[in-house]
Design a protein around this motif. Structure first.
Motif, mmCIF file in Angstrom:
data_model
loop_
_atom_site.group_PDB
_atom_site.id
_atom_site.type_symbol
_atom_site.label_atom_id
_atom_site.label_comp_id
_atom_site.label_asym_id
_atom_site.label_seq_id
_atom_site.Cartn_x
_atom_site.Cartn_y
_atom_site.Cartn_z
ATOM 1 N N HIS A 71 45.845 24.935 50.053
ATOM 2 C CA HIS A 71 44.700 24.146 49.583
ATOM 3 C C HIS A 71 44.821 23.840 48.093
ATOM 4 N N SER A 72 45.226 22.633 47.779
ATOM 5 C CA SER A 72 45.497 22.246 46.392
ATOM 6 C C SER A 72 44.230 22.146 45.535
ATOM 7 N N GLN A 73 43.063 22.050 46.161
ATOM 8 C CA GLN A 73 41.832 21.942 45.376
ATOM 9 C C GLN A 73 41.367 23.287 44.829
ATOM 10 N N LEU A 74 42.057 24.364 45.210
ATOM 11 C CA LEU A 74 41.688 25.684 44.730
ATOM 12 C C LEU A 74 42.407 25.993 43.420
ATOM 13 N N TYR A 75 41.692 26.639 42.530
ATOM 14 C CA TYR A 75 42.220 26.999 41.214
ATOM 15 C C TYR A 75 41.854 28.456 40.949
ATOM 16 N N VAL A 76 42.834 29.268 40.587
ATOM 17 C CA VAL A 76 42.569 30.673 40.266
ATOM 18 C C VAL A 76 42.298 30.800 38.781
ATOM 19 N N SER A 77 41.165 31.381 38.463
ATOM 20 C CA SER A 77 40.811 31.606 37.068
ATOM 21 C C SER A 77 41.751 32.636 36.455
ATOM 22 N N ILE A 78 42.144 32.395 35.224
ATOM 23 C CA ILE A 78 43.008 33.319 34.488
ATOM 24 C C ILE A 78 42.118 34.233 33.658
ATOM 25 N N SER A 79 42.288 35.530 33.848
ATOM 26 C CA SER A 79 41.467 36.515 33.151
ATOM 27 C C SER A 79 41.959 36.760 31.735
ATOM 28 N N ALA A 80 41.039 37.210 30.900
ATOM 29 C CA ALA A 80 41.387 37.708 29.569
ATOM 30 C C ALA A 80 41.539 39.221 29.683
ATOM 31 N N THR A 81 42.455 39.785 28.906
ATOM 32 C CA THR A 81 42.634 41.235 28.916
ATOM 33 C C THR A 81 43.060 41.736 27.547
ATOM 34 N N THR A 82 42.722 43.008 27.301
ATOM 35 C CA THR A 82 43.149 43.638 26.050
ATOM 36 C C THR A 82 44.460 44.392 26.224
ATOM 37 N N GLY A 141 29.785 39.979 23.203
ATOM 38 C CA GLY A 141 28.577 39.792 22.393
ATOM 39 C C GLY A 141 28.061 38.368 22.389
ATOM 40 N N SER A 142 28.946 37.401 22.466
ATOM 41 C CA SER A 142 28.524 35.998 22.418
ATOM 42 C C SER A 142 28.168 35.422 23.789
ATOM 43 N N GLY A 143 28.343 36.232 24.846
ATOM 44 C CA GLY A 143 28.054 35.731 26.190
ATOM 45 C C GLY A 143 29.130 34.793 26.717
ATOM 46 N N SER A 144 30.338 34.894 26.164
ATOM 47 C CA SER A 144 31.436 34.005 26.563
ATOM 48 C C SER A 144 32.133 34.437 27.848
ATOM 49 N N LEU A 145 31.725 35.574 28.404
ATOM 50 C CA LEU A 145 32.346 36.067 29.628
ATOM 51 C C LEU A 145 31.357 36.012 30.785
ATOM 52 N N LEU A 146 31.815 35.520 31.941
ATOM 53 C CA LEU A 146 30.979 35.556 33.149
ATOM 54 C C LEU A 146 30.872 36.980 33.677
ATOM 55 N N GLU A 147 31.957 37.716 33.522
ATOM 56 C CA GLU A 147 31.993 39.113 33.960
ATOM 57 C C GLU A 147 33.072 39.812 33.176
ATOM 58 N N TRP A 148 32.958 41.138 33.099
ATOM 59 C CA TRP A 148 33.991 41.935 32.454
ATOM 60 C C TRP A 148 33.886 43.373 32.913
ATOM 61 N N TYR A 183 40.304 46.286 28.803
ATOM 62 C CA TYR A 183 39.229 45.416 29.248
ATOM 63 C C TYR A 183 39.786 44.160 29.904
ATOM 64 N N TYR A 184 39.084 43.716 30.934
ATOM 65 C CA TYR A 184 39.434 42.497 31.659
ATOM 66 C C TYR A 184 38.163 41.687 31.828
ATOM 67 N N GLY A 185 38.271 40.366 31.756
ATOM 68 C CA GLY A 185 37.075 39.543 31.926
ATOM 69 C C GLY A 185 37.406 38.103 32.232
ATOM 70 N N THR A 186 36.387 37.377 32.695
ATOM 71 C CA THR A 186 36.521 35.972 33.061
ATOM 72 C C THR A 186 35.825 35.111 32.016
ATOM 73 N N LEU A 187 36.569 34.189 31.429
ATOM 74 C CA LEU A 187 36.037 33.310 30.389
ATOM 75 C C LEU A 187 35.110 32.251 30.981
ATOM 76 N N ARG A 188 33.862 32.266 30.547
ATOM 77 C CA ARG A 188 32.841 31.355 31.069
ATOM 78 C C ARG A 188 33.248 29.886 30.906
ATOM 79 N N HIS A 189 33.705 29.494 29.713
ATOM 80 C CA HIS A 189 33.998 28.074 29.465
ATOM 81 C C HIS A 189 35.120 27.559 30.364
ATOM 82 N N GLN A 190 36.103 28.421 30.655
ATOM 83 C CA GLN A 190 37.212 27.997 31.502
ATOM 84 C C GLN A 190 36.723 27.693 32.921
#
Length: 194
Positions: free
Chosen positions: A28-39, A65-72, A79-86
């Motif tokens: 399914h080409s319409q699917l996109y996997v979000s790339i996580s941020a990590t420390t 602190g800025s609310g830039s992560l959907l989850e972490w 630490y691992y998290g998902t970038l909201r803007h992406q």
């Protein structure tokens, strides 16, 4: 233009989430996997912006602190998290964004992005899950015991999710995920895990 959406894929370690996700992406080409941020530091062969976004602890703390992560979440001292803007950017482009994340992050997404579809992948049994984890050959017996104890807690939360799919047979589980995503009329099997 198609309408984008957010899909959360979760389940215990060793249940086959990664394998199912890989097969979904191939079909399914319409699917996109979000790339996580990590420390954590990059492993050999990992590329910043493709494998993960590798950030410093202060940068990660600033994102929290800025609310830039959907989850972490913190896992194994990093630490691992998902970038909201992406995620929001891809959804605005009409992409279907999939997050393959742990239970804690999946629960955060349900709070911060309630319109997300959520799928919990279950093992056929805890015995089978133990065999799968052992067959990887990556963990000590203590780590396996810890993973299984965590898995019991995670499996108890399966009913919190829109769909519960048992990964006993890869092709059947994949078909059930596709039905959940693309027809919303899936016959989903619930497991009686003990």
């Amino acid at each position: 233009m198609s309408i984008g959406k957010l899909i959360v894929l979760t389940g215990p370690s060793g249940v086959g989430k990664g394998t199912l996700l890989k097969l979904l992406l191939e079909r399914h080409s319409q699917l996109y996997v979000s790339i996580s941020a990590t420390t954590r530091s990059p492993r050999p062969g990992e590329v910043d912006g493709k494998s993960y976004y590798f950030v410093s602890r202060p940068q990660f703390a600033e994102a929290i602190g800025s609310g830039s992560l959907l989850e972490w979440a913190e896992y194994a001292g990093n630490y691992y998290g998902t970038l909201r803007h992406q995620v929001e950017e891809k959804i605005a482009e009409g992409k279907w964004v999939i997050l393959e994340i742990e239970l804690k992050g999946a629960r955060q997404i349900k709070q911060s992005f309630p319109s997300a579809s959520s799928i919990f992948i279950l093992p056929p049994s805890l015995d089978e899950l133990e065999k799968r984890i052992k067959s990887r050959g990556q963990d000590s017996s203590e780590a396996i015991a810890l993973r299984l104890a965590t898995s019991r807690l995670e499996i108890a939360a399966a009913k919190e999710f829109d769909y519960q799919i048992v990964n006993e047979n890869l092709e059947v589980a994949l078909a059930e995920i596709e039905a959940a995503l693309f027809t919303n009329q899936a016959t989903i099997s619930a497991s009686e895990n003990k």
